[in-house]
Design a protein around this motif. Sequence first.
Motif, PDB file in Angstrom:
ATOM      1  N   PHE A 176     -22.110  19.207  20.166  1.00  0.00           N
ATOM      2  CA  PHE A 176     -22.209  19.589  18.597  1.00  0.00           C
ATOM      3  C   PHE A 176     -21.129  20.386  17.818  1.00  0.00           C
ATOM      4  CE2 PHE A 176     -23.865  23.702  20.353  1.00  0.00           C
ATOM      5  CZ  PHE A 176     -23.509  24.621  19.509  1.00  0.00           C
ATOM      6  N   ASP A 177     -21.299  20.349  16.553  1.00  0.00           N
ATOM      7  CA  ASP A 177     -20.225  20.872  15.795  1.00  0.00           C
ATOM      8  C   ASP A 177     -20.684  22.231  15.154  1.00  0.00           C
ATOM      9  OD1 ASP A 177     -17.799  19.385  16.141  1.00  0.00           O
ATOM     10  OD2 ASP A 177     -19.059  17.645  15.414  1.00  0.00           O
ATOM     11  N   GLU A 178     -21.723  22.164  14.502  1.00  0.00           N
ATOM     12  CA  GLU A 178     -22.301  23.249  13.884  1.00  0.00           C
ATOM     13  C   GLU A 178     -23.484  23.738  14.329  1.00  0.00           C
ATOM     14  OE1 GLU A 178     -20.451  24.953  11.498  1.00  0.00           O
ATOM     15  OE2 GLU A 178     -18.946  23.161  11.471  1.00  0.00           O
ATOM     16  N   LEU A 179     -23.792  25.010  14.421  1.00  0.00           N
ATOM     17  CA  LEU A 179     -24.804  25.754  15.038  1.00  0.00           C
ATOM     18  C   LEU A 179     -26.230  25.265  14.446  1.00  0.00           C
ATOM     19  CD1 LEU A 179     -26.341  27.475  17.066  1.00  0.00           C
ATOM     20  CD2 LEU A 179     -25.983  29.397  15.700  1.00  0.00           C
ATOM     21  N   ASP A 180     -26.006  25.146  13.088  1.00  0.00           N
ATOM     22  CA  ASP A 180     -27.370  24.927  12.267  1.00  0.00           C
ATOM     23  C   ASP A 180     -27.782  23.329  12.722  1.00  0.00           C
ATOM     24  OD1 ASP A 180     -27.392  27.220  10.779  1.00  0.00           O
ATOM     25  OD2 ASP A 180     -26.544  26.566   8.933  1.00  0.00           O
ATOM     26  N   ALA A 181     -27.001  22.511  12.979  1.00  0.00           N
ATOM     27  CA  ALA A 181     -27.106  21.088  13.162  1.00  0.00           C
ATOM     28  C   ALA A 181     -27.982  21.099  14.707  1.00  0.00           C
ATOM     29  CB  ALA A 181     -25.922  20.239  13.214  1.00  0.00           C
ATOM     30  N   ALA A 182     -27.472  22.020  15.616  1.00  0.00           N
ATOM     31  CA  ALA A 182     -27.914  21.992  16.961  1.00  0.00           C
ATOM     32  C   ALA A 182     -29.333  22.544  16.848  1.00  0.00           C
ATOM     33  CB  ALA A 182     -26.892  22.796  17.789  1.00  0.00           C
ATOM     34  N   ILE A 183     -29.709  23.589  15.990  1.00  0.00           N
ATOM     35  CA  ILE A 183     -30.811  24.047  15.742  1.00  0.00           C
ATOM     36  C   ILE A 183     -31.821  23.082  15.317  1.00  0.00           C
ATOM     37  CG2 ILE A 183     -32.117  25.924  14.704  1.00  0.00           C
ATOM     38  CD1 ILE A 183     -29.955  27.798  14.898  1.00  0.00           C
ATOM     39  N   ALA A 184     -31.229  22.411  14.262  1.00  0.00           N
ATOM     40  CA  ALA A 184     -32.278  21.208  13.689  1.00  0.00           C
ATOM     41  C   ALA A 184     -32.567  20.170  14.691  1.00  0.00           C
ATOM     42  CB  ALA A 184     -31.504  20.502  12.579  1.00  0.00           C
ATOM     43  N   GLU A 185     -31.640  19.813  15.573  1.00  0.00           N
ATOM     44  CA  GLU A 185     -31.794  18.780  16.629  1.00  0.00           C
ATOM     45  C   GLU A 185     -32.787  19.290  17.897  1.00  0.00           C
ATOM     46  OE1 GLU A 185     -31.724  15.311  18.640  1.00  0.00           O
ATOM     47  OE2 GLU A 185     -31.291  15.707  16.498  1.00  0.00           O
ATOM     48  N   ALA A 186     -32.484  20.736  17.946  1.00  0.00           N
ATOM     49  CA  ALA A 186     -33.622  21.246  19.014  1.00  0.00           C
ATOM     50  C   ALA A 186     -34.878  21.428  18.696  1.00  0.00           C
ATOM     51  CB  ALA A 186     -33.035  22.605  19.351  1.00  0.00           C
ATOM     52  N   ASN A 187     -35.154  21.389  17.311  1.00  0.00           N
ATOM     53  CA  ASN A 187     -36.303  21.469  16.686  1.00  0.00           C
ATOM     54  C   ASN A 187     -37.103  20.088  16.107  1.00  0.00           C
ATOM     55  OD1 ASN A 187     -36.472  24.396  16.627  1.00  0.00           O
ATOM     56  ND2 ASN A 187     -35.677  24.682  14.677  1.00  0.00           N
ATOM     57  N   ARG A 188     -36.110  19.338  16.453  1.00  0.00           N
ATOM     58  CA  ARG A 188     -36.720  17.791  15.926  1.00  0.00           C
ATOM     59  C   ARG A 188     -37.914  17.186  16.596  1.00  0.00           C
ATOM     60  NH1 ARG A 188     -35.487  12.736  17.813  1.00  0.00           N
ATOM     61  NH2 ARG A 188     -33.944  13.341  19.349  1.00  0.00           N
ATOM     62  N   LEU A 189     -38.223  17.623  17.756  1.00  0.00           N
ATOM     63  CA  LEU A 189     -39.078  17.090  18.655  1.00  0.00           C
ATOM     64  C   LEU A 189     -40.590  17.982  18.124  1.00  0.00           C
ATOM     65  CD1 LEU A 189     -37.360  16.224  21.886  1.00  0.00           C
ATOM     66  CD2 LEU A 189     -37.821  14.737  20.019  1.00  0.00           C
ATOM     67  N   PRO A 190     -41.667  17.443  18.777  1.00  0.00           N
ATOM     68  CA  PRO A 190     -42.972  17.907  18.493  1.00  0.00           C
ATOM     69  C   PRO A 190     -43.251  18.977  19.506  1.00  0.00           C
ATOM     70  CG  PRO A 190     -43.419  15.700  19.252  1.00  0.00           C
ATOM     71  CD  PRO A 190     -42.055  15.978  18.976  1.00  0.00           C
ATOM     72  N   PHE A 191     -42.548  19.395  20.305  1.00  0.00           N
ATOM     73  CA  PHE A 191     -42.712  20.249  21.277  1.00  0.00           C
ATOM     74  C   PHE A 191     -41.904  21.633  21.002  1.00  0.00           C
ATOM     75  CE2 PHE A 191     -41.691  16.002  23.422  1.00  0.00           C
ATOM     76  CZ  PHE A 191     -43.011  15.521  23.608  1.00  0.00           C
ATOM     77  N   GLY A 192     -42.563  22.546  21.732  1.00  0.00           N
ATOM     78  CA  GLY A 192     -42.106  23.896  21.378  1.00  0.00           C
ATOM     79  C   GLY A 192     -42.657  24.958  22.258  1.00  0.00           C
ATOM     80  N   LEU A 193     -42.219  24.740  23.591  1.00  0.00           N
ATOM     81  CA  LEU A 193     -42.795  25.605  24.903  1.00  0.00           C
ATOM     82  C   LEU A 193     -41.423  26.555  25.012  1.00  0.00           C
ATOM     83  CD1 LEU A 193     -44.761  26.490  26.604  1.00  0.00           C
ATOM     84  CD2 LEU A 193     -44.034  24.591  28.452  1.00  0.00           C
ATOM     85  N   ALA A 194     -40.546  26.283  25.929  1.00  0.00           N
ATOM     86  CA  ALA A 194     -39.372  27.139  26.081  1.00  0.00           C
ATOM     87  C   ALA A 194     -38.047  26.712  25.370  1.00  0.00           C
ATOM     88  CB  ALA A 194     -39.227  27.048  27.790  1.00  0.00           C
ATOM     89  N   SER A 195     -37.386  27.439  25.132  1.00  0.00           N
ATOM     90  CA  SER A 195     -35.875  27.306  24.730  1.00  0.00           C
ATOM     91  C   SER A 195     -34.908  28.196  25.351  1.00  0.00           C
ATOM     92  CB  SER A 195     -35.997  27.285  23.287  1.00  0.00           C
ATOM     93  OG  SER A 195     -36.094  28.330  22.707  1.00  0.00           O
ATOM     94  N   TYR A 196     -33.521  28.009  25.163  1.00  0.00           N
ATOM     95  CA  TYR A 196     -32.443  28.603  25.842  1.00  0.00           C
ATOM     96  C   TYR A 196     -31.160  28.614  24.855  1.00  0.00           C
ATOM     97  CZ  TYR A 196     -35.674  27.546  29.658  1.00  0.00           C
ATOM     98  OH  TYR A 196     -36.769  27.246  30.651  1.00  0.00           O
TER      99      TYR A 196
END
Length: 489
Positions: free
Chosen positions: A404-424
Motif C-alpha cells: 500500500f502507499d497511503e495509510l488511510d487507504a490501508a485502513i479503509a481496506e482493513a475495514n472493508r470486510l464485515p469482520f472486526g475481531l483482531a487487528s495488528y
Amino acid sequence: MSSNVSSSPAHESVYPSLCFYIDGVFHAAGHRRTRAVFDPGTEAVIGELPLADADDVARAIDAAHRAFGRWKNESPLARSDILRRAAALIRERAADIGRHITMDQGKPLHEAVAEVASSAEHLEWHAEEGRRVYGRVVPARSPDVQQTVLREPVGVCAAFSPWNFPFNQALRKIAAALASGCTLVLKGPEEAPSAIVALARVFHDAGLPPGCLNVLWGVPSEVSTQLIESPKVRKISFTGSVPVGKQLAALAGAHMKRMTMELGGHAPVIVCDDADVGRAAAMLAAYKFRNAGQVCVSPTRFFVQRRVYERFVSAWLDAMATLRVGHGLEPGVTMGPLAHARRVAEMEAFVSDAKAKGADIAAGGTRLFSRGHYFAPTVVLAPAADTRLMCEEPFGPIAALVPFDELDAAIAEANRLPFGLASYAFTASSRNAHRISRNLEAGMVNINHFGMGPAEIPFGGVKESGFGSEGGTETFDGYLVTKFVTQLN
C-alpha cells in the motif's frame, strides 16, 4: 519447511475413554450412537465419542437447573476456593491433557501443553473477581426510601465451544459462568473432545457440586436447538464461525436469551515503512502459523507500505523457512496438521482462486504427505481485492501480502470486510499508531506486539465478529442481571 509423518513411538499414547458428565456422574456410551474420533496427523481412529440423545440433553438441563438454586446462593468465597483447586489440578495434569489434545486436534505438543497450563490463570483470575461482583446503593430522594441495585446470576447457561482451542475456549466459559453463580451445560467439539472430558474430571475432583457443570456432545443442530429453546436456559455463549453464530443468535433472539458471541475474523495487519521490518516479519510469521493458522485472531491480510514491501516479503520467507511441518508429537515440529480433511480442500480452493486471478504463490500452496491433513504454509503475493482470500476467512496456514502507499487507504481496506475481531499494526510513529488505533474497526487492536489473551483483558469483536467479551471485568456482563430494589421504610 518439511517433515515426514513417521510411525515413531512418540505417537503411541493411550487416548482417554470418552464420556458424558451429567449431574456429577460420568456416563459411557452404552446404548447411544457414537462417532469416531480421528488423529488428524495419521487419520487413524483413536476413540469413540458417545452422542447425546434428547433425553440426555434434558437430564443435563434439569441437573443444571436444580443445581442453580444452590450454587447462586453459595458464598463467593466457597466458589472461589473450588475454582482455585481446579486451577491447581490443571497445572498438575497439563502434560497429559496436552498430549491428548495433540492426538485429536493436531497442534504441536508444546502448543497444546501451553494452552492447558495457561488456562489455569483464567480460573484464578475469575476466582478473585467473582468475589467482587458488587451492587450499589443509590441515594434516594426521600429519607424514608432505600434504593439498592443488585447484580444476580442470570441462571442456567448453554455454552458451545470450538475445536481449535478445545481446552482454553471451554474453560473461559466455565470460569465466567461458575464465578458469576451460574450453572451450565457445555456442548464441546465432537472433533476434539478429550479436553472437555479432562475439564469435567478436573472440576469433579475439585469438588464442584453435581449439576453445576454438565458436558455432552451430539448432532450439533439437534443439541443446540434443544438447549436454546429450553425455558430453563437463560444464557447462550458461543465461539465459532459467523454463519453458525448467526443461526444460533436468531434462535436465541426468538426466545429473548442473553448471548455472548465470539465469531470469526479476518484479521488485518498494517506494517508501516517506519516499522522494524525484520522484527515484525519474524513475529508475524510465527504468530500466523500457530495452530496451522486455525485461530480466529490469526493475522491473515497483510498490508505493507510499498517502500518496505520487498524487504518484508524477503524477511517473511526467511522466517517461514524455519518452520517444520509434521505430526504434533514429533520432536521439533512447529506446525501440525489441519483438523479436518475438508480444511485441506478449502486451502486448495483458496490457492486455486488466487492463482486464477493473477496472484503469485511465493511459498507453499499444496497439500503435504500421503496421509494426514497437512497443508504447506502458504504465502500469496498481491492478491486482487475480489479473491476469496481477501474476502473470506481462510482459517488455515495462508497469508496474503499486499503493498500500500497511503495509510488511510490501508485502513479503509482493513475495514472493508464485515469482520472486526483482531487487528495488528507495526509502526515507530506515535501519530500512525494513534490514527490506526482510532480508526480500525475491530474489538482488539495490537500495536507492535501481541497483547490479547490474558485473563484480565476483554476478548471480543464487533460487526459480524460478534458481541460481548470473554475475559476482563466485562466477562461478567453476560452472566449477570441487574435488579433494582426500592423500599419504603
